[in-house]
Design a protein around this motif. Sequence first.
Motif, PDB file in Angstrom:
ATOM      1  N   VAL A 101       0.829  -1.206   0.000  1.00 17.60           N
ATOM      2  CA  VAL A 101       0.000   0.000   0.000  1.00 17.60           C
ATOM      3  C   VAL A 101       0.865   1.259   0.000  1.00 17.60           C
ATOM      4  CG1 VAL A 101      -1.582   1.371   1.411  1.00 17.60           C
ATOM      5  CG2 VAL A 101      -2.029  -1.049   1.049  1.00 17.60           C
ATOM      6  N   THR A 102       1.914   1.263   0.810  1.00 16.37           N
ATOM      7  CA  THR A 102       2.778   2.443   0.908  1.00 16.37           C
ATOM      8  C   THR A 102       3.494   2.730  -0.406  1.00 16.37           C
ATOM      9  OG1 THR A 102       3.151   2.053   3.271  1.00 16.37           O
ATOM     10  CG2 THR A 102       4.760   3.428   2.118  1.00 16.37           C
ATOM     11  N   VAL A 103       4.088   1.710  -0.985  1.00 13.82           N
ATOM     12  CA  VAL A 103       4.904   1.906  -2.182  1.00 13.82           C
ATOM     13  C   VAL A 103       4.050   2.170  -3.418  1.00 13.82           C
ATOM     14  CG1 VAL A 103       6.527   0.792  -3.752  1.00 13.82           C
ATOM     15  CG2 VAL A 103       6.842   0.579  -1.289  1.00 13.82           C
ATOM     16  N   THR A 104       3.004   1.395  -3.619  1.00 12.46           N
ATOM     17  CA  THR A 104       2.180   1.593  -4.819  1.00 12.46           C
ATOM     18  C   THR A 104       1.401   2.907  -4.769  1.00 12.46           C
ATOM     19  OG1 THR A 104       0.359   0.275  -3.882  1.00 12.46           O
ATOM     20  CG2 THR A 104       1.961  -0.872  -5.279  1.00 12.46           C
ATOM     21  N   SER A 105       1.054   3.365  -3.566  1.00  4.11           N
ATOM     22  CA  SER A 105       0.376   4.662  -3.442  1.00  4.11           C
ATOM     23  C   SER A 105       1.305   5.788  -3.855  1.00  4.11           C
ATOM     24  CB  SER A 105      -0.106   4.877  -2.009  1.00  4.11           C
ATOM     25  OG  SER A 105      -1.120   3.958  -1.665  1.00  4.11           O
ATOM     26  N   LEU A 106       2.556   5.728  -3.424  1.00 10.01           N
ATOM     27  CA  LEU A 106       3.526   6.745  -3.830  1.00 10.01           C
ATOM     28  C   LEU A 106       3.803   6.653  -5.323  1.00 10.01           C
ATOM     29  CD1 LEU A 106       5.515   8.980  -3.190  1.00 10.01           C
ATOM     30  CD2 LEU A 106       7.197   7.236  -2.576  1.00 10.01           C
ATOM     31  N   GLN A 107       3.910   5.468  -5.825  1.00 10.13           N
ATOM     32  CA  GLN A 107       4.148   5.253  -7.251  1.00 10.13           C
ATOM     33  C   GLN A 107       3.039   5.922  -8.075  1.00 10.13           C
ATOM     34  OE1 GLN A 107       3.540   1.194  -8.688  1.00 10.13           O
ATOM     35  NE2 GLN A 107       5.482   1.308  -9.795  1.00 10.13           N
ATOM     36  N   PHE A 108       1.804   5.740  -7.668  1.00  6.06           N
ATOM     37  CA  PHE A 108       0.652   6.328  -8.358  1.00  6.06           C
ATOM     38  C   PHE A 108       0.696   7.854  -8.301  1.00  6.06           C
ATOM     39  CE2 PHE A 108      -3.590   8.167  -8.148  1.00  6.06           C
ATOM     40  CZ  PHE A 108      -4.193   7.662  -9.292  1.00  6.06           C
ATOM     41  N   GLN A 149       3.410  14.205 -11.069  1.00  7.99           N
ATOM     42  CA  GLN A 149       4.723  14.668 -11.511  1.00  7.99           C
ATOM     43  C   GLN A 149       5.166  14.025 -12.825  1.00  7.99           C
ATOM     44  OE1 GLN A 149       6.602  17.079 -10.311  1.00  7.99           O
ATOM     45  NE2 GLN A 149       5.238  17.543  -8.596  1.00  7.99           N
ATOM     46  N   LYS A 150       4.329  13.141 -13.354  1.00  7.83           N
ATOM     47  CA  LYS A 150       4.631  12.451 -14.620  1.00  7.83           C
ATOM     48  C   LYS A 150       5.969  11.700 -14.547  1.00  7.83           C
ATOM     49  CE  LYS A 150       0.947  14.532 -16.042  1.00  7.83           C
ATOM     50  NZ  LYS A 150      -0.348  13.802 -15.961  1.00  7.83           N
ATOM     51  N   GLN A 151       6.287  11.196 -13.357  1.00  8.94           N
ATOM     52  CA  GLN A 151       7.521  10.444 -13.171  1.00  8.94           C
ATOM     53  C   GLN A 151       7.196   8.990 -12.838  1.00  8.94           C
ATOM     54  OE1 GLN A 151      10.521  12.115 -10.665  1.00  8.94           O
ATOM     55  NE2 GLN A 151      10.242  14.196 -11.409  1.00  8.94           N
ATOM     56  N   LYS A 152       7.846   8.099 -13.557  1.00  7.58           N
ATOM     57  CA  LYS A 152       7.584   6.675 -13.366  1.00  7.58           C
ATOM     58  C   LYS A 152       8.736   6.035 -12.594  1.00  7.58           C
ATOM     59  CE  LYS A 152       4.887   6.099 -17.630  1.00  7.58           C
ATOM     60  NZ  LYS A 152       4.768   5.338 -18.912  1.00  7.58           N
ATOM     61  N   PHE A 153       8.363   5.315 -11.538  1.00 13.34           N
ATOM     62  CA  PHE A 153       9.335   4.579 -10.737  1.00 13.34           C
ATOM     63  C   PHE A 153       8.845   3.156 -10.542  1.00 13.34           C
ATOM     64  CE2 PHE A 153       9.924   8.986  -9.466  1.00 13.34           C
ATOM     65  CZ  PHE A 153      11.304   9.114  -9.401  1.00 13.34           C
ATOM     66  N   SER A 154       9.754   2.218 -10.528  1.00 14.88           N
ATOM     67  CA  SER A 154       9.374   0.850 -10.201  1.00 14.88           C
ATOM     68  C   SER A 154       9.158   0.758  -8.695  1.00 14.88           C
ATOM     69  CB  SER A 154      10.472  -0.130 -10.619  1.00 14.88           C
ATOM     70  OG  SER A 154      11.626   0.050  -9.811  1.00 14.88           O
ATOM     71  N   THR A 155       8.454  -0.258  -8.253  1.00  9.59           N
ATOM     72  CA  THR A 155       8.255  -0.441  -6.816  1.00  9.59           C
ATOM     73  C   THR A 155       9.602  -0.655  -6.123  1.00  9.59           C
ATOM     74  OG1 THR A 155       7.820  -2.807  -7.179  1.00  9.59           O
ATOM     75  CG2 THR A 155       5.913  -1.323  -7.040  1.00  9.59           C
ATOM     76  N   LYS A 156      10.516  -1.325  -6.800  1.00  9.26           N
ATOM     77  CA  LYS A 156      11.840  -1.554  -6.226  1.00  9.26           C
ATOM     78  C   LYS A 156      12.563  -0.239  -5.965  1.00  9.26           C
ATOM     79  CE  LYS A 156      15.107  -4.424  -4.990  1.00  9.26           C
ATOM     80  NZ  LYS A 156      14.945  -5.362  -3.862  1.00  9.26           N
ATOM     81  N   GLU A 157      12.444   0.688  -6.886  1.00  6.82           N
ATOM     82  CA  GLU A 157      13.113   1.980  -6.736  1.00  6.82           C
ATOM     83  C   GLU A 157      12.555   2.798  -5.577  1.00  6.82           C
ATOM     84  OE1 GLU A 157      14.508   3.444 -11.106  1.00  6.82           O
ATOM     85  OE2 GLU A 157      12.339   3.201 -10.838  1.00  6.82           O
ATOM     86  N   LEU A 158      11.320   2.512  -5.189  1.00  4.34           N
ATOM     87  CA  LEU A 158      10.666   3.291  -4.146  1.00  4.34           C
ATOM     88  C   LEU A 158      10.703   2.636  -2.774  1.00  4.34           C
ATOM     89  CD1 LEU A 158       7.505   4.542  -6.091  1.00  4.34           C
ATOM     90  CD2 LEU A 158       9.624   5.791  -5.611  1.00  4.34           C
ATOM     91  N   GLN A 192       9.854  -9.753   4.423  1.00  4.16           N
ATOM     92  CA  GLN A 192      10.804  -9.467   3.352  1.00  4.16           C
ATOM     93  C   GLN A 192      10.783 -10.573   2.310  1.00  4.16           C
ATOM     94  OE1 GLN A 192      14.648  -7.954   4.183  1.00  4.16           O
ATOM     95  NE2 GLN A 192      14.076  -7.107   6.158  1.00  4.16           N
ATOM     96  N   GLN A 193       9.902 -10.422   1.369  1.00  8.08           N
ATOM     97  CA  GLN A 193       9.749 -11.447   0.338  1.00  8.08           C
ATOM     98  C   GLN A 193      10.943 -11.486  -0.615  1.00  8.08           C
ATOM     99  OE1 GLN A 193       6.037 -10.355  -1.472  1.00  8.08           O
ATOM    100  NE2 GLN A 193       4.827 -11.070   0.253  1.00  8.08           N
ATOM    101  N   ASP A 194      11.637 -10.379  -0.743  1.00  5.38           N
ATOM    102  CA  ASP A 194      12.739 -10.325  -1.707  1.00  5.38           C
ATOM    103  C   ASP A 194      14.026  -9.789  -1.087  1.00  5.38           C
ATOM    104  OD1 ASP A 194      11.852  -7.816  -1.271  1.00  5.38           O
ATOM    105  OD2 ASP A 194      11.500  -7.297  -3.373  1.00  5.38           O
ATOM    106  N   ASN A 195      14.138  -9.935   0.247  1.00  2.00           N
ATOM    107  CA  ASN A 195      15.357  -9.494   0.934  1.00  2.00           C
ATOM    108  C   ASN A 195      15.735  -8.056   0.602  1.00  2.00           C
ATOM    109  OD1 ASN A 195      15.854 -12.052   2.207  1.00  2.00           O
ATOM    110  ND2 ASN A 195      16.539 -12.798   0.212  1.00  2.00           N
ATOM    111  N   SER A 196      14.761  -7.161   0.727  1.00  2.22           N
ATOM    112  CA  SER A 196      14.982  -5.770   0.369  1.00  2.22           C
ATOM    113  C   SER A 196      16.039  -5.100   1.233  1.00  2.22           C
ATOM    114  CB  SER A 196      13.660  -5.001   0.519  1.00  2.22           C
ATOM    115  OG  SER A 196      12.685  -5.564  -0.314  1.00  2.22           O
TER     116      SER A 196
END
Length: 210
Positions: A19-26, A32-41, A185-189
């Motif tokens: 919820v936190t990451v995808t909300s910021l991504q949206f 701001q017309k800026q695209k980021f992957s969830t990993k980047e955020l 941590q599903q992907d050892n972030s």
Amino acid sequence: MINTILFDMDGTLIDTRKVTVTSLQFVLKKYQKQKFSTKELEFVLGIPGKEAIQHFGFTTKENQFLLAKWDQMIAANFAQVHTFFGITGLLNKLYKKSIKLGIVTSETKKELALSFRTVKIEQYFMQVITVEDTIAHKPNPEPILKAMDLLCSPPQETLFVGDTIYDYECARRSAVAFMAALWGQQDNSFSFPSKVETANTPNEVLQIFA
């Protein structure tokens, strides 16, 4: 011997990661017309939203606007949030052991109130430290130090359980024991020093009493 356990909230007690990451991504894409992957955020996990949004280099006015929109998106999707499997059972066991429990979170009081309305765990905790309760925030030790002061708990009797490197640094600088909560941590972030004690499930936190 440990008689006080402090928990981080997001990513440790409750699963707010998506919820936190995808909300910021949206919000960044829409306004701001800026695209980021969830990993980047994912770097925003574990630090106050106000500090996270400043990372992008927008103006103060833009930061305030984006932070408000981000908060709105999170709130609109908060029904997706839940405690991690095994958390309620762990808290019950610790409560019955008369362990003093507290929360040290980067959430605001408003965000924490929403969390507690969604997941019914507030009754287990004697003290809660939010981002508004201290001047400095994780990884600065001030939040943990304040929690220990309010609970009358010395460092040698205190454990902090968290899921990010910010949590680890906060604990290290506070001279308290730390346990890395790996169950979210599903992907050892986040990677931790090899010497750090870890728990793959909430119930493994009880290993400190073995």
